[in-house]
Structures are given as C-alpha cells and as structure tokens.
Design an enzyme around this catalytic site. Sequence first.
Site, PDB file in Angstrom:
ATOM      1  N   ARG A 207     -26.926 -47.575 -41.689  1.00 36.12           N
ATOM      2  CA  ARG A 207     -26.624 -48.076 -43.021  1.00 36.12           C
ATOM      3  C   ARG A 207     -27.750 -48.944 -43.586  1.00 36.12           C
ATOM      4  O   ARG A 207     -28.046 -48.900 -44.768  1.00 36.12           O
ATOM      5  CB  ARG A 207     -25.325 -48.878 -42.979  1.00 36.12           C
ATOM      6  CG  ARG A 207     -24.769 -49.150 -44.344  1.00 36.12           C
ATOM      7  CD  ARG A 207     -23.388 -49.748 -44.254  1.00 36.12           C
ATOM      8  NE  ARG A 207     -23.439 -51.166 -44.486  1.00 36.12           N
ATOM      9  CZ  ARG A 207     -23.451 -51.727 -45.695  1.00 36.12           C
ATOM     10  NH1 ARG A 207     -23.392 -50.974 -46.764  1.00 36.12           N
ATOM     11  NH2 ARG A 207     -23.508 -53.018 -45.834  1.00 36.12           N
TER      12      ARG A 207
ATOM     13  N   CYS B  12     -24.778 -87.313 -25.319  1.00 38.11           N
ATOM     14  CA  CYS B  12     -25.584 -88.077 -24.375  1.00 38.11           C
ATOM     15  C   CYS B  12     -26.886 -88.371 -25.114  1.00 38.11           C
ATOM     16  O   CYS B  12     -27.576 -87.446 -25.544  1.00 38.11           O
ATOM     17  CB  CYS B  12     -25.845 -87.230 -23.135  1.00 38.11           C
ATOM     18  SG  CYS B  12     -27.195 -87.843 -22.130  1.00 38.11           S
TER      19      CYS B  12
ATOM     20  N   GLU C 286      -6.597 -44.803 -42.338  1.00 36.19           N
ATOM     21  CA  GLU C 286      -7.295 -44.439 -41.099  1.00 36.19           C
ATOM     22  C   GLU C 286      -7.540 -45.663 -40.250  1.00 36.19           C
ATOM     23  O   GLU C 286      -7.453 -46.788 -40.737  1.00 36.19           O
ATOM     24  CB  GLU C 286      -8.679 -43.863 -41.445  1.00 36.19           C
ATOM     25  CG  GLU C 286      -8.629 -42.589 -42.204  1.00 36.19           C
ATOM     26  CD  GLU C 286     -10.015 -42.186 -42.691  1.00 36.19           C
ATOM     27  OE1 GLU C 286     -10.960 -42.995 -42.626  1.00 36.19           O
ATOM     28  OE2 GLU C 286     -10.133 -41.043 -43.128  1.00 36.19           O
TER      29      GLU C 286
ATOM     30  N   LYS D 230      -7.862 -55.946 -42.298  1.00 35.58           N
ATOM     31  CA  LYS D 230      -8.387 -56.428 -41.015  1.00 35.58           C
ATOM     32  C   LYS D 230      -7.267 -57.022 -40.171  1.00 35.58           C
ATOM     33  O   LYS D 230      -6.476 -57.818 -40.666  1.00 35.58           O
ATOM     34  CB  LYS D 230      -9.448 -57.502 -41.263  1.00 35.58           C
ATOM     35  CG  LYS D 230     -10.637 -56.999 -42.059  1.00 35.58           C
ATOM     36  CD  LYS D 230     -11.709 -56.470 -41.171  1.00 35.58           C
ATOM     37  CE  LYS D 230     -12.675 -57.584 -40.876  1.00 35.58           C
ATOM     38  NZ  LYS D 230     -13.897 -57.117 -40.251  1.00 35.58           N
TER      39      LYS D 230
ATOM     40  N   TYR E 156     -15.737 -39.784 -41.152  1.00 35.49           N
ATOM     41  CA  TYR E 156     -14.619 -40.083 -42.046  1.00 35.49           C
ATOM     42  C   TYR E 156     -14.907 -39.906 -43.534  1.00 35.49           C
ATOM     43  O   TYR E 156     -14.027 -40.119 -44.350  1.00 35.49           O
ATOM     44  CB  TYR E 156     -14.085 -41.492 -41.788  1.00 35.49           C
ATOM     45  CG  TYR E 156     -15.144 -42.572 -41.611  1.00 35.49           C
ATOM     46  CD1 TYR E 156     -15.998 -42.906 -42.641  1.00 35.49           C
ATOM     47  CD2 TYR E 156     -15.265 -43.244 -40.403  1.00 35.49           C
ATOM     48  CE1 TYR E 156     -16.955 -43.885 -42.474  1.00 35.49           C
ATOM     49  CE2 TYR E 156     -16.225 -44.243 -40.235  1.00 35.49           C
ATOM     50  CZ  TYR E 156     -17.062 -44.553 -41.275  1.00 35.49           C
ATOM     51  OH  TYR E 156     -18.011 -45.523 -41.110  1.00 35.49           O
TER      52      TYR E 156
ATOM     53  N   CYS F  76     -22.217 -89.350 -19.410  1.00 36.57           N
ATOM     54  CA  CYS F  76     -22.749 -87.991 -19.303  1.00 36.57           C
ATOM     55  C   CYS F  76     -22.539 -87.501 -17.864  1.00 36.57           C
ATOM     56  O   CYS F  76     -22.875 -88.217 -16.924  1.00 36.57           O
ATOM     57  CB  CYS F  76     -24.230 -88.003 -19.663  1.00 36.57           C
ATOM     58  SG  CYS F  76     -25.063 -86.467 -19.259  1.00 36.57           S
TER      59      CYS F  76
ATOM     60  N   CYS G 136     -26.473 -87.343 -16.305  1.00 31.94           N
ATOM     61  CA  CYS G 136     -27.348 -88.500 -16.099  1.00 31.94           C
ATOM     62  C   CYS G 136     -26.557 -89.811 -16.044  1.00 31.94           C
ATOM     63  O   CYS G 136     -27.132 -90.869 -15.821  1.00 31.94           O
ATOM     64  CB  CYS G 136     -28.429 -88.567 -17.173  1.00 31.94           C
ATOM     65  SG  CYS G 136     -27.777 -89.015 -18.782  1.00 31.94           S
TER      66      CYS G 136
ATOM     67  N   LYS H 126      -9.899 -48.327 -38.538  1.00 30.51           N
ATOM     68  CA  LYS H 126     -11.221 -48.874 -38.836  1.00 30.51           C
ATOM     69  C   LYS H 126     -11.951 -49.033 -37.502  1.00 30.51           C
ATOM     70  O   LYS H 126     -11.706 -49.974 -36.744  1.00 30.51           O
ATOM     71  CB  LYS H 126     -11.103 -50.211 -39.552  1.00 30.51           C
ATOM     72  CG  LYS H 126     -12.429 -50.742 -40.031  1.00 30.51           C
ATOM     73  CD  LYS H 126     -12.192 -51.889 -40.990  1.00 30.51           C
ATOM     74  CE  LYS H 126     -13.467 -52.441 -41.572  1.00 30.51           C
ATOM     75  NZ  LYS H 126     -14.541 -52.672 -40.638  1.00 30.51           N
TER      76      LYS H 126
ATOM     77  N   GLU I 273     -18.853 -43.241 -37.889  1.00 32.47           N
ATOM     78  CA  GLU I 273     -19.060 -44.438 -37.087  1.00 32.47           C
ATOM     79  C   GLU I 273     -19.460 -44.028 -35.674  1.00 32.47           C
ATOM     80  O   GLU I 273     -18.775 -43.218 -35.046  1.00 32.47           O
ATOM     81  CB  GLU I 273     -17.722 -45.207 -37.050  1.00 32.47           C
ATOM     82  CG  GLU I 273     -17.849 -46.645 -36.738  1.00 32.47           C
ATOM     83  CD  GLU I 273     -18.201 -47.496 -37.968  1.00 32.47           C
ATOM     84  OE1 GLU I 273     -18.415 -46.945 -39.075  1.00 32.47           O
ATOM     85  OE2 GLU I 273     -18.284 -48.718 -37.800  1.00 32.47           O
TER      86      GLU I 273
ATOM     87  N   ASP J  90     -17.383 -32.981 -14.529  1.00 35.31           N
ATOM     88  CA  ASP J  90     -18.732 -33.412 -14.890  1.00 35.31           C
ATOM     89  C   ASP J  90     -19.763 -32.668 -14.053  1.00 35.31           C
ATOM     90  O   ASP J  90     -20.840 -32.314 -14.520  1.00 35.31           O
ATOM     91  CB  ASP J  90     -18.895 -34.926 -14.623  1.00 35.31           C
ATOM     92  CG  ASP J  90     -18.086 -35.752 -15.601  1.00 35.31           C
ATOM     93  OD1 ASP J  90     -17.449 -35.157 -16.500  1.00 35.31           O
ATOM     94  OD2 ASP J  90     -18.081 -36.993 -15.450  1.00 35.31           O
TER      95      ASP J  90
ATOM     96  N   ASP K 114     -14.548 -49.925 -34.819  1.00 36.46           N
ATOM     97  CA  ASP K 114     -15.487 -51.049 -34.741  1.00 36.46           C
ATOM     98  C   ASP K 114     -16.783 -50.589 -34.087  1.00 36.46           C
ATOM     99  O   ASP K 114     -17.005 -50.779 -32.896  1.00 36.46           O
ATOM    100  CB  ASP K 114     -14.838 -52.181 -33.930  1.00 36.46           C
ATOM    101  CG  ASP K 114     -15.509 -53.512 -34.203  1.00 36.46           C
ATOM    102  OD1 ASP K 114     -16.375 -53.564 -35.100  1.00 36.46           O
ATOM    103  OD2 ASP K 114     -15.175 -54.488 -33.521  1.00 36.46           O
TER     104      ASP K 114
ATOM    105  N   SER L 145     -20.370 -50.942 -48.840  1.00 41.66           N
ATOM    106  CA  SER L 145     -19.462 -51.496 -47.834  1.00 41.66           C
ATOM    107  C   SER L 145     -18.046 -51.498 -48.413  1.00 41.66           C
ATOM    108  O   SER L 145     -17.802 -50.941 -49.485  1.00 41.66           O
ATOM    109  CB  SER L 145     -19.909 -52.889 -47.418  1.00 41.66           C
ATOM    110  OG  SER L 145     -19.892 -53.734 -48.526  1.00 41.66           O
TER     111      SER L 145
ATOM    112  N   CYS M 280     -32.392 -87.113 -20.217  1.00 41.44           N
ATOM    113  CA  CYS M 280     -31.299 -86.563 -19.389  1.00 41.44           C
ATOM    114  C   CYS M 280     -31.715 -85.181 -18.876  1.00 41.44           C
ATOM    115  O   CYS M 280     -32.062 -84.307 -19.671  1.00 41.44           O
ATOM    116  CB  CYS M 280     -30.020 -86.455 -20.218  1.00 41.44           C
ATOM    117  SG  CYS M 280     -28.737 -85.475 -19.424  1.00 41.44           S
TER     118      CYS M 280
END
Length: 669
Positions: free
Chosen positions: A137, A425, A114, A313, A225, A407, A410, A116, A173, A34, A118, A83, A430
């Site tokens: 999109r 409660c 492929e 999924k 893609y 609670c 209180c 997917k 993506e 770097d 995220d 979609s 409170c």
Amino acid sequence: MISEKQRKRHATLCAEIERHNRLYYVEAQPEISDFDYDALMRELLELEEHHPELRTPDSPSQRVGGAPIDGFETVAHTVPMLSIDNTYNANELREFDARVRRGLGGEAPAYVVELKIDGVAISLRYENGLFARAVTRGDGLRGDDVSHNVKTIRALPLRLDGDTPAVLEARGEVFMRDKELERLNKLREAEGEEPFRNPRNTTAGTLKLLDPKAVAQRHLELFCYEIAPLPGVELVSHSDTLARLRRWDLPVNANHRRCANIDEVIAYCDAWATRRYELDYEIDGMVVKVDAAAHRQRLGATSKAPRWVIAYKFPAQVARTRLLDIKVQVGKSGALTPVAEMEPVKLAGTVVKRATLHNFEDLAKKDVRIGDVVEVQKAGEIIPQVLGYVASERPASAKPFSIPRVCPVCHTAVHKDADGVYLRCLNLACPAQVKERLFHFASRKAMDIDGLGPAVIEQLVDRGLVRGPADLYRLNADTLKDLERMGEKSAANLVRAIASSKARPLSRLLFALGIRHVGQHTGEVLAAHYGEVDRLMAASVEELQEIYDIGAVVAQSVHDFFETPENRALVEELRALGLILTEQRAAPSGAQPLAGKTFVVTGTLRHFTRDGIHERIKALGGKPTSSVSRSTDYLVVGEDAGSKLAKAQALGVAILTEEKFQALAEDRG
Ligand code: IVH
C-alpha cells in the site's frame, strides 16, 4: 533435446503442484503429505534444471524464490489504495448506515460483512491472466514492488484460468497464521535469535526481505477482497466480486455474509467478536461494505477513505493468567517501572509471560497483588499490559507490592516526578541507568555497534571499565578479551565495530545520546537543520521551536540537555576521540523549483496525503511549516480549509489549489 514425454511430464507436474497449492491454501483440504508435495516440487526443479526452456513465469518453480534483490522499486498505484474509517460500537455502525442512506437519497443498501484480516494490504496485478506485479500500500498512492516475495505465496495463482480482463488489480491482505509464527519462533529460538512478536509485524518484515528464498521459507498466505475498478472490469456488486475472485482461484475468506440491513450487520459483527478465537489467524475487526457497485459509485470517497465501507474494530484481546512476581526495571532516564512476571499465556497470537504495570501509581490504583489472577491486554499489539485482577479469584495469600523507596539497583532514594507519575532514580551514575543508556547508544538505529549487547555492557559496567559512551572509545582488545564469553577474535571485532561507529552521522549520535523526547526522526530533523553539533548546541529554545516538526517540549528538552555542563563535556570528549559530529547534507538532486519557499498545507487534499505533500515540497527544495505567518510564501488548500485560509487571505499570502501547486512543482507555474 527435450522429449515429448518430458514436456508432458512437466505440464502434469505444474498442474498437479498448483492443484495441491490450491487444495492446501485456498480450500484448506490437502490431499497429499508435505513429503509427497516436496517430492513433486523436487522433480519439477530437476526437470527445469536440465531443460531451462521449461521454466515459464507461471511455473510453480518460481515460488521457491529467485536470486536476492538490491531493493524495492517504488511504483504508483493505478487506482489509489485508500484506507478505511473505523467504528468501535453498534451506535457508530448505525451512524455509518445513516450517513450511507443519506448519501443514497434515502435508499437502504444491502451490505456485505467480512473479516478484517490483520495483515499487510497488497495490490496484485494480472496482465492477460498472468501474474505481473504485487505492490504494497505504501502511502496509498505509491508502494513498493514486492513481486519477488509475493510470488512465493502458494495461495497466489500465477495464472488465472478462464475469462480475465486485460488488466486486473485484485486487492487483499497478506498474513501469517499463528501456527506458522510458532513454527518460525521454534526455529529462531533454537538458533538463539529473538522470537518474532506477532504475525502482522512478521508478515510486514517478511515482505521487505531482500532474499525471496528466505521469504519462501516463511509460509505467508493471502486473502483477496476487492477488485480495483479499471476499464474492462464491470462489477455489479461485492458479492459478484467475491464470486469472480473465487472463480479465478484467488483465495477468498469463506467467512462473509450479505446483510439486508444494519441490524443484521451488527448481529454478524457481534457473533465474530467471540468466534474470532476459533480462527488460527488474527483478525482485528470486521469490514462492512455496501454491496451494490452502483451504490458505491454514488457514495464516492473522501481523500482518505471510500464512503461505502467502514471497519468495525474489536476491543483488544484480553487473556487471564496468574501474576507470579513483580520486578522493578530502571530505564535509561531513571524511571522505575513495575513489570509483571506471569504464568505464560496465549494472547493475540503469541505467548506472553511479562507485561507492563506502567507505574506505581497505576499499580496502587489497580491494587494488583502477587498471586492474583490478572487480565492482560495487548496495547498497540506489541507490549502487553496488565488491566487489573479478577476479584473472584483472589487467593487469601495474595501479597500487595510495596512501592520502592530506593532504587533497586543503586539503592539511592527515589523521587517522584514533579509533573508526572513516575518514580525516578536521580543518580545518573546508577549502574542500571548507565547500562540502559549504553545499550541504547549501541543499538542498531543509534550508533549501531555490532557485538555490544546487554551481556557485554553488563560486564563492562560492573567491572568499572565503562561509565559512559566516551569510555567505549577508549577500550582495547586486551581489556575486552578478558570478559566472559569473549575470545581474542570477538574482542578485536568489537574494537573495530566501536571504532567504525565514530563515523556515524550527527543524526544518529543525537538519537544515541538519549536526550529526552529526541527519537530517530527528531535526531534527523535537528541534524539536517544545523549540519553540525556546535550550531545546535548554541541554539536557543525559540530558535529550535521554529524548526518544522520541533515542538515546545522537544525544543526545551534539547536546549536543557546542551546547557548541562556534563553533557557539553561529553560532546567535547567525543569530538576529541574522533567522532565526526556532523551531518552530510544530501546534495539536492534534480530541479529545485520550490527552493527557499515556505509552504503551509491545509484542508483535505485529493492527490496527496499530508506527509506525501510535505515530502514533495522538501524534495523540490521548499520548506513545509505548520502555521501561517508573514514569512509564509504559499498556502496550499484542499477541501474544507478553515482558519489558516482566512489568516493567509488576511496576510496576503499566495494561495494555491492542488492543481496550481502541481504546476508550480513541475515548474509550469
Ligand atoms: S477493503 C478501500 N476488506 O484493513 C477499501 N480491507 O484498516 C479497501 N483489511 O487497508 C480495503 N481485511 O489492508 C478490506 N476484508 C477486508 C479487509 C481489509 C483487512 C485491511 C486493509 C485496509 C485496512 C484498513
């Protein structure tokens, strides 16, 4: 004057830097450190500083981010960004395959499978090989131009080498690696800022930053893609698409496979359901695509998604860790929630140490005990939840948690909701509830009172200085400066911030009041409809329910809230303290050809999403409603319209195709 030598050096630097970008981000085989990379970049920036004429649009210097921008321009996609439909198991994949084969008259297609990714979908436009624009999109038809930000992605070539069509739109993506999120979170924590929750949301948030320099510092990445079918781009197959993308040095994920049949597809998907943990970025499934372009063309698309592609999924990610304790939280409407405190564990790209146990009924049913090894999952990705305990790992010392009778804050007796599972409660005074309500009141999307965070609210309530929102407007700098960690200056700032919140529009106040079922959107709908608080307070349940987007439950809740004498008194107090309690109506801009007309939309549309057409109707002065009645002026019908069409015909309501609607909208009707 620029010397030949300098010009040559510039060209070399550009080529070298881009080569290293490619090696690092596309091929994952860096050759230099770097430090050395930064040195090359610095030399380039200095050279261009002295000779600005060298600063071409495809120079790698363009990646460090230019001046901040005011906002994003909305642009129409040349080819809509549809979609994908989802499947969740092998059977559903087989059903997809059967549908595809039927669509192809019995022919069996090959597929490409492929990962997917995220992340956030993006469309990248190149004109004559030069990067021209990147658009999100959005609603599929129009998105935000985020070119300034996307340019900072080092994996993105600013110029495509070799043979390119005049116009190319690549789709892909934008995403962030887990280790990058970790790096950013370390920096944020060092500065006392809240850590980011997950890579996808951070990516989305980063793309919407107005300062490209800040974007450049968060190392976003990219996988491409698809290539949009545009004139001059003859695609044979998806395999061919991926090969071309790679030839242009656009980053393509290496993990994909061509499968001859659905069995191979399923096997490949299954393999990745576990292999995904080896990756250092998040995937939420696989994408199965028909390979041959000719097959895709024959299959076509519905208004929402192409018929040649399906997502598979994965089940949500689950992790195991030890439950250290269970704490009880009191929410702003008094609901008690058990919260698990756990040994920190990595889950879906982040480290989690707290998770919700929903409610006490659920906790009892799951029989989770302190000391257990528990399984946690991310629901909706953000808030992790405890699924249950691992029986084989239960220690003898595991301690059941007893359901609270009072609670924890209180100490008044708690009650169970008549119609639900929550313990509540009911003491409106409170301190825990008061604090939560005030915190919500001051939050950014509500009254947006800068400097009124949990630490200040805690002290204000504990010292008896504030019991409700109205008290905030009576605070002065003298009282505030005595609070812990509050100096004269911040006290004065806070008083100013509180005072300026008096001018917030009614929509925000309605959200801020914490009326049950009234979120930001409902606040806006109610404020836009009534314009001022008195008319809203006088509205009957029936009247409220007639408003588009307001259902029976919300109508009842709003009505109940304003029927309660304490709440009416609060509104009067706020009025007396100078809050404006009205909503500025946006002056209608442009032509209003649909003014006063009521619309119902039914069936699947080709040119609009449902939200999209509702927005358009509203923008042109019309009113979208959800059910057909005598007072409906028009029914807009798409494909597969059902009972609404029949009812409209029976009532003699005018019926519009999408085209006729467009004509009417453009005043051609
Ligand atoms: S193809 C019309 N391929 O998943 C088909 N999408 O849930 C265009 N995504 O909107 C999309 N990885 O943002 C495709 N390998 C991949 C993908 C992928 C992630 C995203 C994409 C899409 C979303 C649908």
